[in-house]
Write a protein that holds these residues in place. Structure first.
Motif, PDB file in Angstrom:
ATOM      1  N   LYS A  79       0.829  -1.162   0.029  1.00 12.18           N
ATOM      2  CA  LYS A  79       0.072  -0.102  -0.283  1.00 12.18           C
ATOM      3  C   LYS A  79       1.549   1.546   0.020  1.00 12.18           C
ATOM      4  O   LYS A  79       2.272   1.266   0.508  1.00 12.18           O
ATOM      5  N   VAL A  80       0.850   2.320  -0.637  1.00 14.33           N
ATOM      6  CA  VAL A  80       1.408   3.662  -1.209  1.00 14.33           C
ATOM      7  C   VAL A  80       0.337   4.585  -0.255  1.00 14.33           C
ATOM      8  O   VAL A  80      -0.615   4.553  -0.970  1.00 14.33           O
ATOM      9  N   ILE A  81       0.930   5.497   0.561  1.00 11.45           N
ATOM     10  CA  ILE A  81       0.124   6.239   1.232  1.00 11.45           C
ATOM     11  C   ILE A  81       0.748   7.696   0.812  1.00 11.45           C
ATOM     12  O   ILE A  81       2.082   8.485   1.047  1.00 11.45           O
ATOM     13  N   LYS A  82       0.073   8.841  -0.148  1.00  7.26           N
ATOM     14  CA  LYS A  82       0.510   9.966  -0.105  1.00  7.26           C
ATOM     15  C   LYS A  82      -0.587  10.721   0.122  1.00  7.26           C
ATOM     16  O   LYS A  82      -1.610  10.777  -0.515  1.00  7.26           O
ATOM     17  N   ASP A  83      -0.245  12.159  -0.269  1.00 11.43           N
ATOM     18  CA  ASP A  83      -0.708  13.421  -0.009  1.00 11.43           C
ATOM     19  C   ASP A  83      -0.353  13.970  -0.775  1.00 11.43           C
ATOM     20  O   ASP A  83       0.557  14.475  -1.112  1.00 11.43           O
ATOM     21  N   PHE A  84      -1.474  14.468  -2.125  1.00 11.61           N
ATOM     22  CA  PHE A  84      -1.416  15.169  -3.576  1.00 11.61           C
ATOM     23  C   PHE A  84      -1.980  16.278  -3.737  1.00 11.61           C
ATOM     24  O   PHE A  84      -2.172  17.162  -4.662  1.00 11.61           O
ATOM     25  N   SER A  85      -2.117  16.735  -2.678  1.00 11.18           N
ATOM     26  CA  SER A  85      -3.433  17.825  -2.605  1.00 11.18           C
ATOM     27  C   SER A  85      -2.396  19.318  -2.556  1.00 11.18           C
ATOM     28  O   SER A  85      -2.943  20.096  -3.395  1.00 11.18           O
ATOM     29  N   ASP A  86      -1.249  19.429  -2.107  1.00  8.06           N
ATOM     30  CA  ASP A  86      -0.370  21.114  -2.512  1.00  8.06           C
ATOM     31  C   ASP A  86       0.482  20.975  -4.026  1.00  8.06           C
ATOM     32  O   ASP A  86       1.094  21.462  -4.354  1.00  8.06           O
ATOM     33  N   SER A  87      -0.513  19.555  -4.867  1.00  7.53           N
ATOM     34  CA  SER A  87       0.072  19.736  -6.369  1.00  7.53           C
ATOM     35  C   SER A  87      -0.798  20.401  -7.014  1.00  7.53           C
ATOM     36  O   SER A  87      -1.934  20.289  -6.563  1.00  7.53           O
ATOM     37  N   VAL A  88      -0.232  20.938  -8.165  1.00 11.45           N
ATOM     38  CA  VAL A  88      -0.720  21.788  -9.287  1.00 11.45           C
ATOM     39  C   VAL A  88      -1.472  21.412 -10.051  1.00 11.45           C
ATOM     40  O   VAL A  88      -2.421  21.518 -10.235  1.00 11.45           O
ATOM     41  N   TRP A  89      -1.476  19.976  -9.645  1.00 12.12           N
ATOM     42  CA  TRP A  89      -1.901  18.438 -10.731  1.00 12.12           C
ATOM     43  C   TRP A  89      -3.251  18.262  -9.588  1.00 12.12           C
ATOM     44  O   TRP A  89      -4.468  17.258 -10.286  1.00 12.12           O
ATOM     45  N   ALA A  90      -3.505  18.825  -8.287  1.00 10.36           N
ATOM     46  CA  ALA A  90      -4.961  17.915  -7.801  1.00 10.36           C
ATOM     47  C   ALA A  90      -5.859  18.666  -8.670  1.00 10.36           C
ATOM     48  O   ALA A  90      -6.197  18.651  -9.043  1.00 10.36           O
ATOM     49  N   ASN A  91      -6.931  17.389  -8.251  1.00  8.47           N
ATOM     50  CA  ASN A  91      -7.404  17.187  -8.815  1.00  8.47           C
ATOM     51  C   ASN A  91      -8.309  17.284 -10.108  1.00  8.47           C
ATOM     52  O   ASN A  91      -9.764  17.772 -11.256  1.00  8.47           O
ATOM     53  N   LEU A  92      -6.505  17.335 -11.336  1.00 11.70           N
ATOM     54  CA  LEU A  92      -6.471  16.951 -12.863  1.00 11.70           C
ATOM     55  C   LEU A  92      -6.877  15.841 -13.057  1.00 11.70           C
ATOM     56  O   LEU A  92      -6.611  15.283 -12.861  1.00 11.70           O
ATOM     57  N   PRO A  93      -6.776  15.744 -14.433  1.00 13.40           N
ATOM     58  CA  PRO A  93      -6.966  14.547 -14.620  1.00 13.40           C
ATOM     59  C   PRO A  93      -5.832  14.109 -15.244  1.00 13.40           C
ATOM     60  O   PRO A  93      -4.583  15.023 -15.533  1.00 13.40           O
ATOM     61  N   VAL A  94      -4.725  13.087 -15.427  1.00 11.55           N
ATOM     62  CA  VAL A  94      -3.975  12.884 -14.666  1.00 11.55           C
ATOM     63  C   VAL A  94      -3.218  11.274 -15.466  1.00 11.55           C
ATOM     64  O   VAL A  94      -4.088  10.330 -15.854  1.00 11.55           O
ATOM     65  N   LYS A  95      -2.012  10.884 -15.566  1.00 10.44           N
ATOM     66  CA  LYS A  95      -1.390  10.048 -16.802  1.00 10.44           C
ATOM     67  C   LYS A  95      -0.902   9.220 -15.037  1.00 10.44           C
ATOM     68  O   LYS A  95       0.462   9.771 -15.153  1.00 10.44           O
ATOM     69  N   ILE A  96      -1.124   8.023 -15.099  1.00 13.99           N
ATOM     70  CA  ILE A  96      -0.127   7.302 -13.694  1.00 13.99           C
ATOM     71  C   ILE A  96       0.755   6.026 -14.531  1.00 13.99           C
ATOM     72  O   ILE A  96      -0.301   5.155 -15.280  1.00 13.99           O
ATOM     73  N   LEU A  97       1.257   6.167 -14.364  1.00 13.03           N
ATOM     74  CA  LEU A  97       1.868   4.620 -14.924  1.00 13.03           C
ATOM     75  C   LEU A  97       3.456   4.042 -13.497  1.00 13.03           C
ATOM     76  O   LEU A  97       3.931   4.833 -12.924  1.00 13.03           O
ATOM     77  N   PHE A  98       3.795   2.693 -13.972  1.00  8.79           N
ATOM     78  CA  PHE A  98       4.524   2.015 -12.437  1.00  8.79           C
ATOM     79  C   PHE A  98       5.059   1.054 -13.580  1.00  8.79           C
ATOM     80  O   PHE A  98       5.047   0.323 -14.628  1.00  8.79           O
ATOM     81  N   ASP A  99       6.385   1.060 -12.701  1.00  6.18           N
ATOM     82  CA  ASP A  99       7.768   0.852 -12.718  1.00  6.18           C
ATOM     83  C   ASP A  99       8.415  -0.151 -11.760  1.00  6.18           C
ATOM     84  O   ASP A  99       8.539   0.196 -11.154  1.00  6.18           O
ATOM     85  N   VAL A 100       8.799  -1.823 -12.170  1.00  5.28           N
ATOM     86  CA  VAL A 100       9.371  -2.202 -11.338  1.00  5.28           C
ATOM     87  C   VAL A 100      10.524  -3.307 -12.449  1.00  5.28           C
ATOM     88  O   VAL A 100      10.144  -2.998 -13.810  1.00  5.28           O
ATOM     89  N   GLN A 101      11.533  -2.830 -11.206  1.00  9.12           N
ATOM     90  CA  GLN A 101      13.332  -3.785 -12.173  1.00  9.12           C
ATOM     91  C   GLN A 101      13.009  -5.012 -11.021  1.00  9.12           C
ATOM     92  O   GLN A 101      12.762  -4.844  -9.820  1.00  9.12           O
TER      93      GLN A 101
END
Length: 847
Positions: A364-386
């Motif tokens: 589980k990842v816990i993060k607060d994105f409220s102070d980001s300029v992109w908060a509540n805007l459409p975004v693209k999310i990509l996961f990457d593992v090695q």
């Protein structure tokens, strides 16, 4: 007689044991060399020394060993003699001074016919027998110092102990197999060894290459280390391989030791008298996999949680999340119509399990994105593992909205929107400045606190100065932080009483219903209203318990409404049910009735009671947060006055330079300046002292918080520790006269306090049970009590579940219009008292 018998038996036992001791002395002195040589040769065989010898040397060594061991055995046998029985008696007799054994064997020569002489001789024999009974067996003398002055026997024993510790009994098998020529060729004639060590991340065991001679194929992982060693004459064996992919700096094929890593499929061959070869294939190591459902779980304060799954055949070593704005899906209007600044994507490291298996896990990842300029805007999310081979795998782009905190206060929401526009593009700076000035217009109607208005004016002035001086790039983040803090201050408010917190929660819920908020947001606001109502009930309960002795003889005047906790729960459930059904008008009416009842009620007897220690700690921390807010407001006012005073001094200086300075009393001005400076220093010292006292108060409150398990309890303590550190820094800044720096530290302290209160509330919610539910009979009884004799509602609207569904929507709208017209008519009558006209004016502004 029996005593004599036991004495003779003990004497014979001592003689026998002494004889065995003499026999062991003779045996050890003659065969110590045989045993020492045998143990030494056995130890060398266990250690595997013979495996490193050539065939000729091995045969010669075996023959020499047999000869030496045989010679030592015959030498010991040739000199071995069994000791005489009389020698053991003689040794025992010599151990005592009286020589009792010899005396018992003596016979008298004179006086045999004399009775007295016979009696004397008998007494002598008895005394000798008593002395003989005291004889004990002699210990054998096993000392070999004269026979072995160099201690060779101890050396043999040491070698044997080392062979047991570091050798292997399986090495004896090779000595036995010497009789088999084929086995001899395999074991001794090979004269080479090899080891295969898989990569560390695979956790696979090391393989002995000599044990794999019968296999023709090897399946190895990429990066496996192969080590081969050749013993004996140089050039007898040659090692060749095509698996390391080396083309430069190749060592000679006859080199006695080779170490390389497997990088590709090929062949490994050891040429020589006993050669071996293998076809090496690369074992598959598949790339890792990662998946995410695309679902965020966001709480009321904007903290988001999301769960991802990762798997790999040998374990995932790391990963990250990449978040970018999706410009194609952004509603490019207003402040978002400008071309956005180039911003780096949001990168988050994925948490890995600290212990356990990393082959297949969920985290589980816990993060607060409220102070980001992109908060509540459409975004693209990509996961990457090695994985360990640096093989990476990426998930498909997930298109979603980046979650963040929602602001329901109109002013706070407007400030957050302008903050986003300012961070979006520098072209929006002038537009943001104008909108902020529009927000600050008619401050008495917009701002409930003077300090919030002063902070906004300071931000506007700072923004315009940065635009004119071309310093927007350097001050952009500073201005965004100031707008964020101001919006939080307005949204959370400076609530002094539980009743005001309850009213504010009701106002937020009303505003959300008017704005058409989502079901999740309404549910969160409803939960906040429940907590505010619970706080208000606890406050009334404490006041009731405090004044119980004063009010126990007084009767109720009929203006208050008795309401239990279960009644309140039923009303809240009814409001939530109406909102879920989309009947917002009825829900709004029920909410207004609840507000009116809460303000006029008293807690039912026996239903009140003080809160738990954790809830009391939460209230104390909230009070500390309010005190810190007031202290920060005073410091900001001092900074504002200092700024105004410096501007006035600058204006007077300019007037003096232009020759337009007016006459004044210089002595009086000097005294005034000194007085202002003294007052300023005293004020800052007072603020510093109050800041220090507030920090100690917070420390005491933290010590009184009950121990709560889980991560939220640890986060609470960490947040309160951060708040104390910020308060200490603010105190130091105030003592040094750095008000601007003190404001920054005070802002950090308030942020940490809010975080601590939120974590404490979440921890308490996990440890407490849900609200109590009344029984069906109690509900029916409350329904009967809330109805008049004709079965109609008494007007409270709190406990009648079916009454709200029968209200005609059109009648409600018609009645609301009539009430509004009546209020306007009465407000137009100037002859009415001023107090009534002001009240009517407030009603018109509200509706």
């Amino acid at each position: 007689m029996s005593q004599r018998y036991f004495s003779v038996l003990r004497l014979n036992s001592a003689i026998l044991l002494t004889y065995l001791g003499l026999l062991s002395e003779q045996f050890f002195r003659r065969f110590w060399l045989f045993f020492s040589l045998s143990i030494s040769l056995l130890s060398l065989a266990i250690l595997g020394v013979h495996n490193n010898l050539g065939i000729d040397a091995l045969w010669f060594g075996n023959l020499a060993s047999v000869v030496i061991i045989g010679a030592s055995f015959f030498w010991g046998l040739w000199g071995f003699r069994f000791p005489r029985w009389s020698l053991s008696k003689q040794r025992l007799d010599q151990s005592l001074s009286a020589r009792p054994l010899q005396g018992l064997l003596d016979k008298p020569l004179l006086g045999q016919s004399d009775r007295v002489s016979k009696a004397l001789w008998t007494l002598h024999q008895r005394q000798l027998l008593v002395e003989a009974s005291k004889i004990k067996a002699l210990k054998p003398d096993l000392s070999l110092m004269q026979k072995d002055p160099f201690g060779l026997r101890f050396s043999a024993l040491l070698v044997f102990i080392l062979s047991v510790l570091f050798g292997s009994v399986w090495n004896l098998k090779t000595v036995i197999d010497l009789q088999d020529p084929q086995a001899l060729g395999e074991v001794v004639g090979s004269q080479w060894e090899g080891w295969i060590t898989p990569p560390a991340y695979s956790a696979l065991p090391t393989l002995y290459l000599n044990d794999l001679r019968k296999q023709s194929k090897l399946s190895l992982l990429k990066g496996t280390k192969v080590e081969a060693r050749i013993y004996g004459a140089l050039g007898r064996y040659i090692i060749t391989e095509t698996v390391s992919a080396r083309v430069e700096d190749l060592p000679p094929a006859s080199q006695p030791e080779k170490i390389f890593e497997v990088q590709q499929a090929g062949e490994l061959k050891i040429s020589g008298p006993h050669e071996a070869s293998w076809v090496v294939q690369i074992a598959p190591d598949f790339p890792p996999e990662v998946s995410w459902s695309g679902v965020f779980e966001t709480d009321f304060y904007g903290e988001s949680e999301f769960l991802f799954s990762a798997r790999d055949d040998f374990g995932v070593t790391g990963g990250s999340v990449r978040i970018e704005v999706d410009l194609n899906q952004v509603d490019r209007r207003f402040g978002l119509s400008s071309m956005p600044r180039v911003q780096n994507p949001i990168l988050l490291d994925l948490p890995m399990p600290l212990s356990g298996d990393r082959k297949d896990f969920d985290r589980k990842v816990i993060k607060d994105f409220s102070d980001s300029v992109w908060a509540n805007l459409p975004v693209k999310i990509l996961f990457d593992v090695q994985d360990a081979l640096l093989q990476s795998a990426q998930s498909t782009f997930v298109l979603t909205s980046l979650p963040g905190r929602r602001f329901f206060d109109p002013v706070a929401s407007a400030l957050i929107e302008q903050r986003r526009d300012l961070l979006w593009s520098d072209d929006n700076a002038k537009r943001v400045s104008k909108i902020l000035r529009a927000i600050s217009h008619k401050r008495e109607k917009v701002f409930s606190k003077e300090t919030d208005y002063l902070k906004l004016k300071f931000i506007i002035k700072r923004l315009e100065t940065s635009i004119d001086a071309g310093l927007l790039e350097e001050r952009r983040n500073e201005l965004a932080k100031a707008l964020w803090d101001l919006a939080l201050s307005i949204e959370d408010g400076d609530v002094d009483t539980a009743l005001e917190r309850m009213r504010r929660a009701q106002e937020r819920l009303t505003q959300a219903m008017k704005n058409g908020a989502s079901d999740e947001e309404i549910a969160e606001l409803m939960q906040e209203l429940r907590r505010a109502n619970d706080d208000y009930l606890r406050q009334l309960a404490r006041e009731s318990a405090k004044n119980r002795d004063q009010n126990q003889d007084q009767e109720h005047n009929g203006e208050s409404l008795e309401l239990s906790q279960n009644d309140l729960q039923d009303m809240m459930d009814r409001i939530q049910e109406l909102m879920e059904q989309g009947r917002m008008a009825e829900a709004q009416q029920a909410l207004e009735e609840l507000q009116e009842m809460m303000e006029n009620m008293r807690v039912a007897q026996g239903q009140g009671g003080g809160g738990s220690p954790g809830e009391q700690s939460a209230e104390d921390l909230t009070e500390t947060l309010r005190e810190q807010q007031r202290l920060s407001d005073e410091a900001f006012q001092n900074l504002q006055r200092e700024s105004n005073r410096s501007e006035n001094d600058k204006g007077e200086s300019q007037q003096s330079q232009s020759g337009q300075q007016q006459p004044r009393n210089e002595q009086a001005d000097g005294e005034n300046g000194e007085g202002e400076g003294l007052a300023k220093n005293q004020g800052e010292d007072n603020l510093a002292s109050r800041q220090g006292g507030l920090q100690k108060k917070l420390q005491d409150q933290q010590n009184e918080i009950p121990q709560l398990g889980g991560s939220k309890g640890e986060d609470t303590n960490q947040s309160l520790d951060d708040a104390q550190d910020a308060m200490r820094s603010a105190q130091d800044a105030l003592e040094e006269g750095d008000i601007s720096g003190a404001l920054d530290r005070q802002s950090e302290a308030m942020d940490s306090l809010r975080e601590g209160i939120r974590n404490l509330a979440q921890s308490l919610a996990k440890n407490n049970q849900g609200p109590r539910q009344g029984s069906r009979d109690e509900s029916e009884q409350r329904d009967r009590q809330s109805q008049d004799p004709l079965g109609r509602s008494s007007g409270s609207g709190a406990s009648n579940d079916a009454q709200g569904s029968e209200i005609d929507q059109r009648e409600m709208v018609k009645r609301a219009k009539e009430l509004l017209e009546e209020i306007r008519r009465r407000a137009g009558e100037r002859a009415r008292p001023d107090a009534e006209l002001n009240y009517l004016k407030k009603l018109l502004e509200k509706f």
